[in-house]
Design a protein around this motif. Structure first.
Motif, PDB file in Angstrom:
ATOM      1  N   LEU A   1      17.177   0.454  -8.916  1.00 28.11           N
ATOM      2  CA  LEU A   1      17.415   0.884  -7.558  1.00 28.11           C
ATOM      3  C   LEU A   1      17.364  -0.277  -6.376  1.00 28.11           C
ATOM      4  O   LEU A   1      18.382  -0.440  -5.797  1.00 28.11           O
ATOM      5  N   GLY A   2      16.581  -1.203  -6.814  1.00 31.02           N
ATOM      6  CA  GLY A   2      16.396  -2.228  -5.816  1.00 31.02           C
ATOM      7  C   GLY A   2      17.472  -3.257  -6.214  1.00 31.02           C
ATOM      8  O   GLY A   2      18.078  -3.980  -5.151  1.00 31.02           O
ATOM      9  N   LEU A   3      18.065  -3.483  -7.391  1.00 28.67           N
ATOM     10  CA  LEU A   3      19.103  -4.219  -7.710  1.00 28.67           C
ATOM     11  C   LEU A   3      20.212  -3.601  -7.148  1.00 28.67           C
ATOM     12  O   LEU A   3      21.041  -4.281  -6.487  1.00 28.67           O
ATOM     13  N   ILE A   4      20.516  -2.296  -7.092  1.00 25.05           N
ATOM     14  CA  ILE A   4      21.616  -1.601  -6.857  1.00 25.05           C
ATOM     15  C   ILE A   4      21.647  -1.849  -5.440  1.00 25.05           C
ATOM     16  O   ILE A   4      22.925  -2.132  -4.666  1.00 25.05           O
ATOM     17  N   ILE A   5      20.734  -1.616  -4.380  1.00 24.79           N
ATOM     18  CA  ILE A   5      20.490  -1.646  -3.102  1.00 24.79           C
ATOM     19  C   ILE A   5      20.698  -3.024  -2.835  1.00 24.79           C
ATOM     20  O   ILE A   5      21.419  -3.312  -1.946  1.00 24.79           O
ATOM     21  N   GLY A   6      19.999  -4.119  -3.186  1.00 31.42           N
ATOM     22  CA  GLY A   6      20.092  -5.515  -3.147  1.00 31.42           C
ATOM     23  C   GLY A   6      21.535  -6.239  -3.406  1.00 31.42           C
ATOM     24  O   GLY A   6      22.080  -6.924  -2.607  1.00 31.42           O
ATOM     25  N   TYR A   7      22.184  -5.767  -4.332  1.00 29.54           N
ATOM     26  CA  TYR A   7      23.440  -6.211  -4.749  1.00 29.54           C
ATOM     27  C   TYR A   7      24.612  -5.608  -3.981  1.00 29.54           C
ATOM     28  O   TYR A   7      25.641  -6.195  -3.532  1.00 29.54           O
TER      29      TYR A   7
END
Length: 62
Positions: free
Chosen positions: A28-34
């Motif tokens: 989820l952090g990768l999706i939000i950050g990217y």
């Protein structure tokens, strides 16, 4: 004896649940950050193997 086995099984289950939650929150952090914060067009593309190979190739020393 049975109580000890149940205790150990509960501890293993707890570890598995915590590891699964860590992986979920990382994704989820990768999706939000990217996708949302960064300039990524498709937020879910960060989870693909091709995107990671592209990112690693940018930082490789030739």
């Amino acid at each position: 004896m049975k109580e000890r086995i149940l205790y150990v099984l509960r501890q293993y289950l707890f570890i598995i649940v915590v590891a699964a939650l860590c992986i979920l929150f990382l994704a989820l952090g990768l999706i939000i950050g990217y996708g949302i914060i960064g300039d990524g067009k498709d937020a879910f593309s960060i989870l693909s193997l091709d995107k990671w190979q592209e990112l690693i190739a940018k930082f490789k020393i030739k």
